[in-house]
Design a protein around this motif. Sequence first.
Motif, PDB file in Angstrom:
ATOM      1  N   TYR A 139       0.858  -1.181   0.000  1.00  0.00           N
ATOM      2  CA  TYR A 139       0.000   0.000   0.000  1.00  0.00           C
ATOM      3  C   TYR A 139       0.899   1.238   0.000  1.00  0.00           C
ATOM      4  O   TYR A 139       1.329   1.715   1.047  1.00  0.00           O
ATOM      5  N   THR A 140       1.220   1.718  -1.167  1.00  0.00           N
ATOM      6  CA  THR A 140       2.115   2.871  -1.271  1.00  0.00           C
ATOM      7  C   THR A 140       1.372   4.139  -0.865  1.00  0.00           C
ATOM      8  O   THR A 140       0.160   4.268  -1.065  1.00  0.00           O
ATOM      9  N   ASN A 141       2.115   5.075  -0.297  1.00  0.00           N
ATOM     10  CA  ASN A 141       1.521   6.341   0.098  1.00  0.00           C
ATOM     11  C   ASN A 141       1.235   7.189  -1.136  1.00  0.00           C
ATOM     12  O   ASN A 141       2.111   7.389  -1.987  1.00  0.00           O
ATOM     13  N   ILE A 142       0.014   7.641  -1.235  1.00  0.00           N
ATOM     14  CA  ILE A 142      -0.395   8.494  -2.353  1.00  0.00           C
ATOM     15  C   ILE A 142      -0.384   9.943  -1.888  1.00  0.00           C
ATOM     16  O   ILE A 142      -0.889  10.259  -0.813  1.00  0.00           O
ATOM     17  N   LYS A 143       0.186  10.813  -2.700  1.00  0.00           N
ATOM     18  CA  LYS A 143       0.247  12.224  -2.338  1.00  0.00           C
ATOM     19  C   LYS A 143      -1.157  12.806  -2.268  1.00  0.00           C
ATOM     20  O   LYS A 143      -1.923  12.740  -3.239  1.00  0.00           O
ATOM     21  N   LYS A 144      -1.504  13.356  -1.125  1.00  0.00           N
ATOM     22  CA  LYS A 144      -2.850  13.901  -0.915  1.00  0.00           C
ATOM     23  C   LYS A 144      -2.878  15.374  -1.334  1.00  0.00           C
ATOM     24  O   LYS A 144      -2.823  16.287  -0.503  1.00  0.00           O
ATOM     25  N   ASN A 145      -2.934  15.613  -2.627  1.00  0.00           N
ATOM     26  CA  ASN A 145      -2.975  16.982  -3.134  1.00  0.00           C
ATOM     27  C   ASN A 145      -4.377  17.316  -3.647  1.00  0.00           C
ATOM     28  O   ASN A 145      -5.316  16.532  -3.499  1.00  0.00           O
ATOM     29  N   THR A 146      -4.526  18.490  -4.258  1.00  0.00           N
ATOM     30  CA  THR A 146      -5.855  18.907  -4.718  1.00  0.00           C
ATOM     31  C   THR A 146      -6.404  17.956  -5.787  1.00  0.00           C
ATOM     32  O   THR A 146      -7.610  17.691  -5.831  1.00  0.00           O
ATOM     33  N   ASP A 171      -4.910  20.363   3.569  1.00  0.00           N
ATOM     34  CA  ASP A 171      -4.315  20.771   4.838  1.00  0.00           C
ATOM     35  C   ASP A 171      -4.614  19.753   5.931  1.00  0.00           C
ATOM     36  O   ASP A 171      -3.740  19.347   6.698  1.00  0.00           O
ATOM     37  N   PHE A 172      -5.859  19.326   5.991  1.00  0.00           N
ATOM     38  CA  PHE A 172      -6.266  18.326   6.983  1.00  0.00           C
ATOM     39  C   PHE A 172      -5.505  17.009   6.773  1.00  0.00           C
ATOM     40  O   PHE A 172      -5.048  16.372   7.722  1.00  0.00           O
ATOM     41  N   ALA A 173      -5.348  16.614   5.504  1.00  0.00           N
ATOM     42  CA  ALA A 173      -4.667  15.353   5.185  1.00  0.00           C
ATOM     43  C   ALA A 173      -3.189  15.387   5.576  1.00  0.00           C
ATOM     44  O   ALA A 173      -2.624  14.377   6.018  1.00  0.00           O
ATOM     45  N   ASN A 174      -2.566  16.549   5.434  1.00  0.00           N
ATOM     46  CA  ASN A 174      -1.136  16.657   5.725  1.00  0.00           C
ATOM     47  C   ASN A 174      -0.806  16.462   7.195  1.00  0.00           C
ATOM     48  O   ASN A 174       0.329  16.126   7.548  1.00  0.00           O
ATOM     49  N   PHE A 175      -1.790  16.654   8.064  1.00  0.00           N
ATOM     50  CA  PHE A 175      -1.517  16.584   9.495  1.00  0.00           C
ATOM     51  C   PHE A 175      -2.458  15.611  10.208  1.00  0.00           C
ATOM     52  O   PHE A 175      -2.735  15.760  11.387  1.00  0.00           O
ATOM     53  N   LEU A 181      -7.940   9.901   8.570  1.00  0.00           N
ATOM     54  CA  LEU A 181      -8.326  10.615   7.354  1.00  0.00           C
ATOM     55  C   LEU A 181      -9.381   9.835   6.586  1.00  0.00           C
ATOM     56  O   LEU A 181     -10.390  10.392   6.136  1.00  0.00           O
ATOM     57  N   GLU A 182      -9.165   8.526   6.445  1.00  0.00           N
ATOM     58  CA  GLU A 182     -10.101   7.685   5.700  1.00  0.00           C
ATOM     59  C   GLU A 182     -11.483   7.676   6.368  1.00  0.00           C
ATOM     60  O   GLU A 182     -12.520   7.793   5.706  1.00  0.00           O
ATOM     61  N   GLU A 275       0.096  12.369  16.470  1.00  0.00           N
ATOM     62  CA  GLU A 275      -0.191  12.683  17.868  1.00  0.00           C
ATOM     63  C   GLU A 275      -1.374  13.640  18.007  1.00  0.00           C
ATOM     64  O   GLU A 275      -1.495  14.617  17.282  1.00  0.00           O
ATOM     65  N   TYR A 276      -2.232  13.345  18.942  1.00  0.00           N
ATOM     66  CA  TYR A 276      -3.347  14.207  19.332  1.00  0.00           C
ATOM     67  C   TYR A 276      -2.783  15.428  20.075  1.00  0.00           C
ATOM     68  O   TYR A 276      -1.806  15.300  20.805  1.00  0.00           O
ATOM     69  N   PRO A 277      -3.369  16.629  19.921  1.00  0.00           N
ATOM     70  CA  PRO A 277      -4.503  17.002  19.082  1.00  0.00           C
ATOM     71  C   PRO A 277      -4.097  17.191  17.618  1.00  0.00           C
ATOM     72  O   PRO A 277      -2.973  17.600  17.341  1.00  0.00           O
ATOM     73  N   PHE A 278      -5.012  16.891  16.701  1.00  0.00           N
ATOM     74  CA  PHE A 278      -4.738  16.986  15.274  1.00  0.00           C
ATOM     75  C   PHE A 278      -5.054  18.409  14.813  1.00  0.00           C
ATOM     76  O   PHE A 278      -6.207  18.816  14.790  1.00  0.00           O
ATOM     77  N   LEU A 279      -4.020  19.146  14.450  1.00  0.00           N
ATOM     78  CA  LEU A 279      -4.165  20.565  14.130  1.00  0.00           C
ATOM     79  C   LEU A 279      -4.133  20.783  12.627  1.00  0.00           C
ATOM     80  O   LEU A 279      -3.296  20.213  11.925  1.00  0.00           O
TER      81      LEU A 279
END
Length: 335
Positions: A139-146, A171-175, A181-182, A275-279
């Motif tokens: 399961y390769t990491n897919i770049k979460k872009n627009t 922005d949410f996906a990056n952090f 996220l899923e 790590e929580y909190p997710f900013l």
Amino acid sequence: MIYYRQKIDSFTETFEKCSIIVLIGENYSLLQKDAKKISDALAGKIADEEMRVSKYFNHEINEKRDEIITSLKTKSFFPGRQIILLNELYEKDYKIITDIDAEWQNEDAITIVTMNALSKKNDVIKLIGSSDRIAVVNYTNIKKNTDFFLKRLTDAGINFSGKEVLDVLVDFANFTPENILENEFEKLMLFKLNDEKPLSIDDFFDIISINYEVKELSLAFALAERNIIELEKNLSAFFSYGKSPISILHFVSAYFYKLYLIKLYGPTSFEVRREYPFLIAHDLEKAKKHVKQWSVKQISLATDSLTASDLRLRKYPSLFQRSILTQCLNKIMEI
């Protein structure tokens, strides 16, 4: 054989002649969903009900090696393919995969293994993937872009109100950890099911779970900015509706630990994202400013003080807890 998840169209056609299917990736929830899909495709959707699925978990897999090998050939009362599911196999215990393959014969149970992403420079994937009977799904990491979110929203039939929605999702996906996220994206899709109104930023913040109250974050911000007026205002609000001093302290501790991680590893690091909190968005920008205002030593002193106060809060009755918390936060503002 080594496969990449995004290139697999049919689980049945791909894996029906395999002894073992190994799913490797960081998204625990996605691995579990796919393991269930593969089990259903190979053994049928009622295999679990008919007790044709044997499940083992990370800490017990190596201890129960002999039992697992024996269950390869143990027949069920019900007809149909049997499945052995090894959840979150530790990297160090990978040899059980080759042991199972060595014992396996046609009509034996098929084993599905889920593993976290392996350490870099690890040859385990090549080793187990060299067998024609073992399928390794990477399961390769897919770049979460627009473009990624544009496709996800389009595929889900969700309209959105503008590019700013895509920017917030990125922005949410990056952090945000992959599995969270899923889950949150699935909530968005359910919310907009049969709804023709465009998804807005307000919808996003109404639906997405950040697992803390806005006022908790405001209090942590006030403390990090050494703003005594805002700090006391937020504390008073919490106390007025009976918020536990222990829960307030725990959130503040989590926030300062987050600042510590940002300081050490950078805001986009895996150590920070998990790590929580997710900013996200404005909240993350605030945290990055706070990191510049506090040295590593100062943050360490603050977290030490919070830990000591946590012990005191647990030691004394609720009558004294408000005073203990207030003293602790005031002391941190003087660091």
